[in-house]
Write an enzyme that holds these catalytic residues in place. Structure first.
Site, short mmCIF file in Angstrom:
data_model
loop_
_atom_site.label_atom_id
_atom_site.label_comp_id
_atom_site.label_asym_id
_atom_site.label_seq_id
_atom_site.Cartn_x
_atom_site.Cartn_y
_atom_site.Cartn_z
N ASP A 1 0.70 -1.23 0.02
CA ASP A 1 -0.05 0.10 -0.21
C ASP A 1 0.89 1.19 0.11
OD1 ASP A 1 1.00 0.03 2.54
OD2 ASP A 1 -1.14 -0.29 3.59
N SER A 2 2.24 0.89 0.14
CA SER A 2 3.12 2.08 -0.39
C SER A 2 3.03 2.77 -1.47
CB SER A 2 4.69 1.61 -0.28
OG SER A 2 4.67 0.48 -1.00
N ASP B 1 -0.82 -6.41 -0.04
CA ASP B 1 -1.06 -5.80 1.14
C ASP B 1 -2.63 -5.55 1.17
OD1 ASP B 1 0.95 -5.00 2.81
OD2 ASP B 1 1.40 -3.04 1.99
N LYS C 1 -1.02 -9.63 3.35
CA LYS C 1 -0.15 -9.04 4.52
C LYS C 1 -1.06 -8.07 5.33
CE LYS C 1 2.89 -5.79 4.10
NZ LYS C 1 2.55 -4.85 4.74
N GLU D 1 -1.48 -5.80 8.91
CA GLU D 1 -0.61 -4.85 10.05
C GLU D 1 -1.38 -5.13 11.40
OE1 GLU D 1 1.02 -1.43 7.16
OE2 GLU D 1 -0.05 -0.96 8.87
N GLU E 1 8.96 -3.90 10.86
CA GLU E 1 9.78 -2.70 10.32
C GLU E 1 10.01 -1.60 11.38
OE1 GLU E 1 8.04 1.00 7.18
OE2 GLU E 1 6.81 -1.03 7.49
#
Length: 264
Positions: free
Chosen positions: A45-46, A84, A112, A114, A181
């Protein structure tokens, strides 16, 4: 290169062989990275920052990730492709199931998410339904406003111990990979040793099983600045293919990340 699976990465962890991961967003770069042997490609999602020009990742939608996942899948023959799950796409278990299904149909091998303890039921539900999960601890960019910015996590002893426990619990719930991270290198080492699943670091020192970077940082084309934990490999090689080869060699040889890319 043979097709990379979670089992492949597990064998690399067990044998002590480091592996590499890069973000990718289209077929051309995915094909180039795949040809150079990059084991994992992440549709991060960067993309909200490096492609769309936002200040954070929050505006990215499931449809955005699905579109770019289809593009990457078209170019990646062998790499493990992770998509993501964007902001608020897995706030409820039912949402996570439906949105993960869309990303898997788009070509992802894994999704993925978070977060720590609060995600355990979601991870279990996804894996029970055949969706492999990569967990993400430490600096979780979707929580940037809670953190008050992009800040190093885990320097507090209590939070560090909680992160180690979260990693163990996420593994027990079914997670097959873990990204950590922007945490101190020593904590990253402890987490990597505490779990059996492969651990991928970004800004987490050299003792993780793999290293991931944003492709725009590796190639020195990010707008704004390149983070402390990254390196412009294109600057010292002159072409993209050589830059990716240099990144892979530096990771395999334990030369990257160096001290200047690491937090204590």
């Amino acid at each position: 290169m043979a097709k990379i699976t979670t089992a492949s990465l597990q064998k690399m962890k067990q044998s002590g062989d480091k592996f590499t991961a890069l973000t990718a967003y289209d077929a051309s770069f995915a094909s180039a990275f795949d040809a150079q042997g990059v084991e994992v490609l992440l549709i991060g999602d960067s993309l909200g920052m490096v492609l769309q020009g936002h200040n954070d990742t929050l505006p990215v939608s499931v449809q955005d990730i699905a579109y770019h996942t289809r593009c990457v899948r078209a170019g990646a023959q062998n790499a493990l492709v992770i998509a993501d799950m964007p902001f608020m796409s897995y706030g409820q278990v039912s949402d996570a199931i439906n949105n993960a299904a869309e990303l898997m149909r788009a070509g992802a091998n894994m999704v993925k998410l978070e977060g720590g303890e609060w995600l355990l039921d979601t991870v279990k539900a996804l894996t029970e339904r055949g969706v492999p999960v990569c967990a993400h601890l430490g600096l979780t960019p979707q929580s940037v406003h809670l953190f008050g910015g992009f800040k190093i996590q885990g320097r507090n002893q209590q939070k560090a111990e909680q992160m180690i426990q979260d990693a163990k619990d996420l593994q027990a719930a079914g997670a097959q990979l873990l990204v950590i991270e922007c945490i101190p290198a020593e904590l990253a080492k402890r987490i990597t040793q505490a779990v059996d699943i492969p651990v991928i670091g970004i800004g987490a020192g050299k003792d993780t099983d793999g290293q991931i970077l944003v492709m725009h940082d590796v190639l020195g084309i990010s707008t704004g600045y390149i983070p402390k934990f990254s390196k412009n490999f294109l600057k010292e090689t002159g072409d993209i293919h050589s830059a990716i080869q240099a990144f892979r060699k530096a990771v395999r040889d334990g030369e990257f990340p160096a001290d200047e890319h690491t937090f204590s």
